[in-house]
Design an enzyme around this catalytic site. Structure first.
Site, short mmCIF file in Angstrom:
data_model
loop_
_atom_site.label_atom_id
_atom_site.label_comp_id
_atom_site.label_asym_id
_atom_site.label_seq_id
_atom_site.Cartn_x
_atom_site.Cartn_y
_atom_site.Cartn_z
CG ASP A 205 -6.96 -0.07 -2.30
OD1 ASP A 205 -6.81 0.23 -3.50
OD2 ASP A 205 -7.24 0.77 -1.43
CG ASN B 144 -1.76 -1.29 1.26
OD1 ASN B 144 -1.61 -2.07 2.19
ND2 ASN B 144 -2.58 -1.54 0.25
CB VAL C 206 0.72 6.39 2.51
CG1 VAL C 206 -0.02 5.41 3.40
CG2 VAL C 206 2.17 6.50 2.93
CB CYS C 207 -2.86 3.18 -0.78
SG CYS C 207 -4.55 2.69 -1.05
CG LEU C 208 -3.60 5.09 6.01
CD1 LEU C 208 -3.46 3.60 6.30
CD2 LEU C 208 -2.54 5.84 6.80
#
Length: 184
Positions: A118, A76, A84-86
């Site tokens: 994701d 992620n 950052v995919c958060l």
């Protein structure tokens, strides 16, 4: 706590008074680096990352932008940009969260519980689902290669040393220009 700027100052002070090392960028309170340590008892333990944080004018009503500046291997986190995919930060941010929450809760949770469905790093997600041991070894290899304390500090020290040298040189030559050379 009526204005976003007061809240920004309070949250930043709270972060600086916590156990995190914070390096300001420029003079404003909008951009800074935070030294983030990998969670204990995880494959990221021992790693130290320099995380860039940018606060918008609308903070705390709009989430901060965060990104790793040194490499981290994680499904992620984009390996090249450090983005950052958060979900909590990008989609479900609320003014009840603060900067300390990001470093004490959100990022540790992200590292402990990656979401390979994701991904921002497809290779890491694929490896994690295919071969967990190989994935964990690659994470540890990245920690060894890119996330040691010396990986995030020396360039700052070098910059400071260079500035101190130029300041000293500028001061000496300025004195000579004003006072002239001493008579022998």
């Amino acid at each position: 706590m009526s204005s976003p700027s007061k809240r920004r100052e309070m949250d930043l002070m709270k972060l600086m008074m916590s156990d995190y090392k914070v390096d300001m960028i420029n003079d404003g309170m909008h951009e800074f680096f935070v030294h983030f340590h990998g969670p204990k008892d995880s494959i990221y333990q021992g790693g130290v990352w320099k995380v860039r944080v940018e606060l918008t004018e609308a903070y705390p009503y709009k989430s901060p932008s965060i990104g790793f500046t040194n490499k981290i291997y994680h499904p992620n986190v984009d390996e090249m940009s450090g983005s950052v995919c958060l979900d909590v930060i990008n989609q479900t941010w609320s003014p009840m969260f603060d900067l300390v929450n990001i470093f004490e809760v959100f990022l540790p949770q992200l590292l402990l519980y990656p979401n390979p469905s994701d991904p921002l790093n497809g290779e890491a997600a694929s490896l994690m689902m295919r071969d967990k041991n190989a994935y964990e070894n690659k994470v540890k290899e990245y920690c060894e290669r890119y996330a040691k304390p010396e990986d995030i500090s020396p360039e700052e020290e070098e910059e400071e040393s260079d500035e101190e040298l130029s300041d000293a040189e500028g001061y000496d030559s300025g004195d000579e220009a004003i006072m002239g050379h001493a008579d022998p």
